[in-house]
Design a protein around this motif. Structure first.
Motif, PDB file in Angstrom:
ATOM      1  N   CYS A  15       7.556  -0.445  -3.010  1.00 52.40           N
ATOM      2  CA  CYS A  15       7.179   0.519  -4.038  1.00 52.40           C
ATOM      3  C   CYS A  15       5.991   1.332  -3.556  1.00 52.40           C
ATOM      4  N   ASP A  16       6.131   2.658  -3.582  1.00 52.22           N
ATOM      5  CA  ASP A  16       5.018   3.527  -3.194  1.00 52.22           C
ATOM      6  C   ASP A  16       4.430   4.183  -4.435  1.00 52.22           C
ATOM      7  N   GLU A  17       3.301   3.654  -4.870  1.00 52.23           N
ATOM      8  CA  GLU A  17       2.633   4.123  -6.087  1.00 52.23           C
ATOM      9  C   GLU A  17       3.595   4.295  -7.250  1.00 52.23           C
ATOM     10  N   PRO A  18       4.245   3.211  -7.637  1.00 58.31           N
ATOM     11  CA  PRO A  18       5.279   3.321  -8.670  1.00 58.31           C
ATOM     12  C   PRO A  18       4.721   3.678 -10.044  1.00 58.31           C
TER      13      PRO A  18
ATOM     14  N   LYS B 120      -0.980   3.837   4.303  1.00 62.23           N
ATOM     15  CA  LYS B 120      -0.272   2.853   3.468  1.00 62.23           C
ATOM     16  C   LYS B 120       1.215   3.197   3.367  1.00 62.23           C
ATOM     17  N   SER B 121       1.475   4.480   3.033  1.00 57.84           N
ATOM     18  CA  SER B 121       2.880   4.903   2.927  1.00 57.84           C
ATOM     19  C   SER B 121       3.580   4.750   4.261  1.00 57.84           C
ATOM     20  N   THR B 122       2.836   5.075   5.331  1.00 49.98           N
ATOM     21  CA  THR B 122       3.414   4.934   6.667  1.00 49.98           C
ATOM     22  C   THR B 122       3.863   3.496   6.902  1.00 49.98           C
TER      23      THR B 122
ATOM     24  N   LYS C   4       5.652  14.063  -1.818  1.00 50.50           N
ATOM     25  CA  LYS C   4       5.398  13.875  -3.244  1.00 50.50           C
ATOM     26  C   LYS C   4       4.811  12.504  -3.533  1.00 50.50           C
ATOM     27  N   ALA C   5       5.252  11.511  -2.760  1.00 51.20           N
ATOM     28  CA  ALA C   5       4.889  10.136  -3.074  1.00 51.20           C
ATOM     29  C   ALA C   5       3.455   9.816  -2.693  1.00 51.20           C
TER      30      ALA C   5
HETATM   31 MG   LIG Z   1       0.926   7.463   0.317  1.00 51.93          MG
END
Ligand SMILES: [Mg+2]
Ligand SMILES: Nc1ncnc2c1ncn2[C@@H]1O[C@H](COP(=O)(O)OP(=O)(O)O)[C@@H](O)[C@H]1O
Lengths: 386, 242
Positions: free
Chosen positions: B174-177, B53-55, A385-386
């Motif tokens: 923060c991941d795309e807050p 990025k999330s990784t 989702k993120a």
């Molecule tokens: Mg991501």
């Protein structure tokens, strides 16, 4: 807030689903407990005041009769105080749907031995003097509005009289009451001598005899002595206590222990399926939250404990209500069947089995969610989702 | 990685390789990646989707482990910790804010913020006080009793931020807050993060697509360019050495 509060709020997240699951669990444990209560009556040795009374019937089947002179033969056996007898009339009133428990009994001895029937002295004497007289339970008398002196024809599905009719003329001579109330007042008795002389066949026989042993006598020994006496005759007998006899008759209809085992198995698997399904579903709906909790630092074990407690809660709640309703029902049943089947009750070991079932089911139901939670990769789940 | 010598280092990724097995294919996401973030920095990590990025954020937060390389947070190597230790470490050191807030719908704002404190030694009264304080910091004290469904998206995100800071971690990831928020609300959230960074000394790493983020962050890393540049540096280093 603590884990128990979390379990509490999570349980009621989907109220309908929770209620339905809980009700299924309740029904399952209700059935289980009712059957256990009845089984208790069938298997336990209920102590009662008529432990001294035996019942001697034909060894092969209750449908076969025994010679009436067995009374004298049994009466002289050591340890026997007195002997009475009875025959099954197979009666009904007017049409077959009004089945009645009608017995022809030895008017000289029967009510002296079966003193749980309350009959006024006057009426008892009156009945002994009335050849075609009936002793009717109060509940039956009320039902058909019969009074002493009423002429009442009863039909037999077994016995034809000498006139070639299955309808026998009777007169109500006495009405008895029972300490058990209406449930104990549903029988009808009449004189065996009238029965024997008026019937068209099988004269000088009885359906069964009821020897009473002396207080000092060993019930088993006396029983064996009686059966030994007739062992090589056509009319070989089987003698048991009255209690055992009643239980065996009920068990002829159903093998209760077997039924209970089957029901328990069926109930258990249904439970597992229903509760498992609920837990798997609610777990799946919450995977994101579970992943988030893992990210916050909660261990898989915490999340699994939560699922376990939730399964336990829903099972325990259902089991509690199921047992409670069953208990109420059994109190009522035990009053209803006080004569027919004494000893309907739940003993403590039943609650132990219920507890074990709940704990085992809770464990099994948490298994699949536990595997999912343990394998749950936070980054993957939240990343979706993120 | 050499420019932060004077400052204390909060986050250090050294020679990170990260690949995923997808069926029989190996997907390489990061190849010999290095990054260092100083204490008190507010880093905005930008770049196209799928770049990893999330990784990176997950690696820093101990939500995921590198295929090889080391992740060092506050001088402690975390990629070698056991799962249980990592869990505890996360609870004490990292606050997470995701695009989706993942608040428990059955708990009030107060309850959600208290949740991470269940893992601490605080008693129930202290937990309440800490949670109230965190809610006040994000301006949500008046909504403490509300369930998430009774809050707007921005308010939910504020509660999620309160939850991230309630156990007083030094690092917030923060991941795309602001990914789900409108401009005005997004600005409010970014201002809030800036406050946490400036006045409470939190080190913040934020993955974002928001171009305005650079106005708030103390350092913007364009991941695509960053990876390209470091490859060049490595190449020239190899040339010098040989
Ligand atoms: Mg991501
Ligand atoms: N758990 C995973 N399993 C397999 N591949 C993954 C997993 N997580 C991420 N990836 C892949 O790694 C790459 C980088 O993903 P991600 O870090 O989410 O990128 P970003 O956040 O920059 O959009 C993508 O190609 C993605 O498909």
């Amino acid at each position: 807030m603590n884990i128990f509060q979390l379990v509490w709020v999570n349980s009621f997240r989907k109220k309908t689903r929770f209620s339905l699951t809980c009700i299924s669990v309740m029904i399952a444990f209700f059935l289980f407990s009712i059957l256990a209560g009845i089984n208790h009556a069938l298997t336990s040795n209920v102590s009662s005041n008529n432990q001294l009374r035996l019942l001697t019937s034909h060894k092969i089947s209750l449908a076969r009769s025994l010679p009436i002179n067995y009374q004298q033969k049994i009466a002289v056996i050591a340890g026997v105080e007195s002997v009475s007898y009875a025959s099954w009339f197979g009666g009904f009133f007017k049409d077959e749907t009004n089945q009645l428990a009608v017995l022809a009994v030895d008017h000289n001895s029967y009510f002296e031995m079966f003193d749980e029937y309350y009959i006024s002295k006057l009426q008892l004497e009156q009945w002994k003097k009335t050849r075609t007289g009936l002793v009717v339970g109060q509940a039956i008398a009320n039902k058909y509005d019969w009074k002493v002196g009423d002429r009442v024809p009863l039909n037999s599905s077994i016995w034809m009289n000498r006139e070639g009719s299955f309808t026998w003329p009777f007169t109500v001579a006495a009405i008895y009451q029972s300490a058990d109330g209406a449930s104990g007042e549903k029988q009808i008795f009449f004189q065996h001598s009238y029965f024997d002389k008026a019937r068209a066949y099988a004269r000088n026989t009885v359906s069964w005899l009821t020897p009473k042993v002396t207080e000092q006598a060993d019930v088993d020994e006396v029983s064996q002595r009686i059966d030994k006496l007739f062992v090589n005759s056509n009319g070989a007998t089987r003698t048991t206590t009255e209690q055992v006899f009643i239980k065996e008759r009920v068990q002829q209809f159903v093998d209760m222990a077997m039924v209970i085992k089957l029901v328990v198995i069926a109930v258990f698997f249904t439970l597992l399926l229903i509760v498992c399904n609920t837990m798997v579903q609610s777990n799946r709906e919450r995977l994101n939250e579970s992943a988030m909790m893992k990210a916050l630092g909660f261990s898989s074990l915490f999340l699994i404990a939560q699922v376990y407690l939730e399964s336990f809660f829903i099972l325990a709640l259902g089991a509690l209500f199921g047992c409670m309703f069953a208990l109420l029902c059994l109190v009522w049943l035990s009053q209803l069947f006080a004569n027919f089947l004494p000893g309907i009750a739940i003993d403590n070991s039943h609650y132990l089995s219920v507890a074990l079932l709940v704990l085992t089911a809770a464990t099994l139901c948490s298994l699949l969610p536990a595997l999912t939670l343990n394998r749950l990769t936070i980054s993957k789940t939240l990343g979706a989702k993120a | 990685m050499q420019n932060n010598n004077q400052k204390k280092v909060a986050i250090e990724l050294i020679n990170i390789n990260k690949s995923y097995q997808k069926g029989s294919n190996k997907v390489v996401v990061h190849d010999n990646f290095n990054l260092s973030i100083a204490k008190g920095e507010f880093v905005a990590l930008m770049g196209p989707s799928g770049l990893g990025k999330s990784t990176l954020l997950n690696l820093i937060g101990g939500l995921d482990l590198p295929t090889s390389g080391s992740v060092i947070i506050d001088n402690q190597r975390i990629d070698t910790l056991s799962e249980g230790k990592l869990s505890t470490w996360r609870a004490e050191n990292i606050g997470f804010v995701f695009q989706s807030h993942h608040l428990l719908p059955v708990l009030t704002a107060q309850g959600n913020v208290e949740l991470p404190l269940l893992l601490t030694a605080l008693n129930s009264k202290q937990r309440k006080q800490h949670a109230s304080l965190a809610l006040r910091l994000v301006g949500m004290e008046e909504r403490a009793k509300h369930l998430p469904k009774e809050l707007s998206g921005g308010q939910e995100q504020r509660v999620a931020i309160a939850r991230a800071i309630v156990s007083d971690p030094k690092i917030i990831l923060c991941d795309e807050p602001t990914g789900n928020l409108d401009r005005k609300t997004a600005d409010e959230i970014l201002t809030l993060l800036t406050t946490l960074n400036k006045y409470f000394g939190k080190t913040i790493v934020m993955v974002t697509h928001d171009l305005r983020a650079s106005e708030y962050a103390s350092r913007v890393i364009n991941l695509e360019k960053y990876i390209h540049d470091s490859k060049q540096n490595q190449l020239s280093a190899v040339e010098v050495n040989s």
